[in-house]
Every structure is written in C-alpha cells, then in structure tokens.
Write a protein that holds these residues in place. Structure first.
Motif, short mmCIF file in Angstrom:
data_model
loop_
_atom_site.label_atom_id
_atom_site.label_comp_id
_atom_site.label_asym_id
_atom_site.label_seq_id
_atom_site.Cartn_x
_atom_site.Cartn_y
_atom_site.Cartn_z
N UNK A 85 26.42 39.00 -7.61
CA UNK A 85 27.80 39.14 -7.08
C UNK A 85 28.36 40.16 -7.75
N UNK A 86 28.84 41.18 -7.24
CA UNK A 86 29.48 42.44 -7.84
C UNK A 86 31.15 42.06 -7.83
N UNK A 87 31.89 41.96 -8.90
CA UNK A 87 33.11 41.94 -9.07
C UNK A 87 34.20 43.16 -8.29
N UNK A 88 33.24 44.09 -8.17
CA UNK A 88 34.21 45.49 -7.49
C UNK A 88 34.36 46.45 -8.70
N UNK A 89 34.31 45.85 -9.97
CA UNK A 89 34.73 46.76 -11.13
C UNK A 89 33.18 46.99 -11.70
N UNK A 90 32.43 46.11 -12.05
CA UNK A 90 31.30 46.28 -12.82
C UNK A 90 31.22 45.61 -14.16
N UNK A 91 32.48 45.04 -14.40
CA UNK A 91 32.63 44.31 -15.61
C UNK A 91 33.70 43.32 -15.72
N UNK A 92 33.86 42.55 -14.58
CA UNK A 92 34.82 41.63 -14.42
C UNK A 92 36.22 41.94 -15.15
N UNK A 93 36.89 42.94 -14.63
CA UNK A 93 38.08 43.63 -15.06
C UNK A 93 39.17 42.49 -15.23
N UNK A 101 40.13 50.53 0.06
CA UNK A 101 39.64 50.06 -1.24
C UNK A 101 38.70 48.79 -1.04
N UNK A 102 39.53 47.85 -0.03
CA UNK A 102 39.14 46.60 0.05
C UNK A 102 37.63 46.76 0.80
N UNK A 105 37.93 56.68 -10.13
CA UNK A 105 37.09 56.27 -11.34
C UNK A 105 36.21 54.98 -10.77
N UNK A 106 36.44 54.77 -9.72
CA UNK A 106 35.36 53.61 -8.89
C UNK A 106 35.99 52.08 -9.41
N UNK A 107 37.21 51.94 -9.94
CA UNK A 107 37.59 50.75 -10.56
C UNK A 107 38.28 50.31 -9.43
N UNK A 108 37.71 49.32 -8.45
CA UNK A 108 38.20 49.25 -7.16
C UNK A 108 39.16 47.96 -7.30
N UNK A 109 39.05 47.00 -8.22
CA UNK A 109 39.92 45.99 -8.57
C UNK A 109 41.25 46.45 -8.86
N UNK A 110 41.14 47.44 -9.77
CA UNK A 110 42.59 47.89 -10.37
C UNK A 110 43.33 48.76 -9.52
N UNK A 111 42.24 49.40 -8.65
CA UNK A 111 42.84 50.24 -7.57
C UNK A 111 43.64 49.46 -6.53
N UNK A 112 42.71 48.18 -6.31
CA UNK A 112 43.49 47.23 -5.02
C UNK A 112 44.52 46.56 -5.73
N UNK A 113 44.83 46.19 -6.76
CA UNK A 113 46.06 45.94 -7.45
C UNK A 113 47.00 46.41 -7.39
N UNK A 114 47.11 47.70 -7.70
CA UNK A 114 47.93 48.69 -7.86
C UNK A 114 48.56 48.95 -6.44
N UNK A 115 47.59 49.13 -5.36
CA UNK A 115 48.12 49.26 -4.14
C UNK A 115 48.72 47.98 -3.44
N UNK A 116 48.52 46.84 -3.98
CA UNK A 116 48.81 45.83 -3.28
C UNK A 116 50.56 45.48 -4.14
N UNK A 117 50.66 45.84 -5.26
CA UNK A 117 51.96 45.96 -5.80
C UNK A 117 52.69 46.99 -4.89
#
Length: 232
Positions: free
Chosen positions: A153-161, A135-136, A97-109
């Motif tokens: 500056x881009x948050x990686x999500x596009x909306x400050x998720x 993802x990073x 979905x290109x929601x990179x911050x959320x993908x990064x969070x899930x992968x880190x867990x």
C-alpha cells in the motif's frame, strides 16, 4: 524595474539562471527600499520562487514560497485569497517533486478558501479543483500500481509524510534528494549543510556552502538583518 526587465528578457530566451540572477538583484533592492512586508517585494519573491522551480531547485523554491506564505498570513490572514494562491504554488511545487499528499493538502487548503470567498463556480475555484483532481487521480494510480506490482500500500508520498509532519508542511530543506538543481548536496539558502551531524561544520564545508548560495542570498540576508535591527 531595470533588473526585472532584464530578468524578463532572459526568461523569454530561456536562460533561467541569468533570469534568476537579475530577479534576485531586484528582490534585494526592493527589500532595501520597501521592506520585506511590501507587496512589491513579495511579488518579486514569488518570481524568484518560480525561477527556482523552473531550474528544478525545489527546496529553494519552497523556501521562498514559505516566506511568501508567512508574509501573506501576517498581512491578510490565513483565510485570504493571497494565501490561497500561494498554496496553489506550493502544491504545484510538491507535485513537481512527486510529493502527492503534500500537494493534495496545499490544493485542498486553497480550494476551501476560494470556495468560501469566491464560490464553487468561480474560475479560480475551478482552476484549483482541476489541479486537486489531477493529484488525487495520480495518487490513486500510484497506489493501484504499487499494490498490483509489489503487493504494498503506497501512501502517495513514499514515506508516510503525514505521520512524519502531521498537519504542517515539511521544512523546505528536508527533502535533499528532491533538489536536482543542487546535486542533492542538502545546502540551503542560509549556507547550512543538512548532511552534517550535530550542526558542526568544517571550514571547507562552509566555504562550499557559501559558494553554492551565491551573492544574492548573502546580500539579502544582510538586508533582512539590518531591518530586524532597526525594528528592534
């Protein structure tokens, strides 16, 4: 098993919609026979989530994966390999979905749990580390591009998720425009329409939602309700 075999056949020939239809029926039968907390039921639910993702119906895929996530926590605990594997699937869906911050969070867990249980050198730990690195890297590339081209500056999500949801995963039905398979209608599996205001629905909206959901989800919902009534 018969419905699952038919699903496998349609998957092999590339008819994912028909595969989903029959795997959904398999899920209904396993839910009725074994209950929602059976490993057999959960494995089929994971297959349904993957098929939704193949159809680019990401909201529905996340909805199924969130159920799997919650069931595995109940069965094995949050710091388990089963939950870690589910986080990989959740992360991959967010990446799609290109929601990179959320993908990064899930992968880190997932990476953290696998490191603790399997060790850093294990094949599965290395697998999720590679996904996390991808993802990073993509997030950094996006930030650099946006800074150079647009001066932002881009948050990686596009909306400050993270500011929107904190440490929790966003509800699967939140990202209406990300679900290409449903035409962005915002209709989720419960038959609700997120584009309505105040939770009020017109008859034609409800009928449209029911038609979009299909018979599998309605039947599965009845089975879950039946189990909840029996469990008191």
């Amino acid at each position: 098993a018969c419905y699952h075999d038919v699903c496998s056949f349609f998957t092999k020939i590339g008819d994912i919609e028909m595969a989903l239809h029959f795997e959904g029926k398999a899920l209904l039968i396993k839910t009725a026979n074994y209950g929602i907390y059976s490993v057999k039921t959960v494995e089929t639910q994971i297959n349904v989530a993957i098929l939704y993702r193949l159809l680019r119906q990401y909201q529905k895929a996340l909805s199924e994966l969130q159920k799997v996530y919650n069931i595995y926590i109940k069965l094995y605990g949050k710091h388990s390999l089963e939950v870690a594997t589910t986080n990989v699937s959740i992360g991959y869906t967010y990446k799609s979905m290109n929601y990179l911050l959320m993908a990064e969070k899930a992968y880190k867990e997932s990476y953290r749990v696998r490191c603790e249980i399997l060790g850093e050198g294990h094949r599965k730990t290395n697998e999720v580390r590679k996904l996390l690195d991808e993802v990073v890297s993509k997030k950094v590339d996006n930030m650099t591009y946006n800074k150079n081209v647009y001066g932002i500056q881009d948050s990686g999500y596009g909306g400050g998720i993270e500011s929107m949801y904190g440490s929790s995963f966003p509800p699967p039905g939140t990202h209406n425009n990300a679900t290409t398979g449903t035409g962005g209608s915002g209709t989720d599996k419960s038959g609700s329409n997120s584009s309505t205001n105040g939770g009020q629905y017109k008859v034609n909206q409800l009928m449209k939602a029911i038609g979009a959901v299909g018979d599998r989800t309605q039947a599965a919902h009845l089975v879950v309700t039946w189990y909840m009534m029996r469990c008191g």
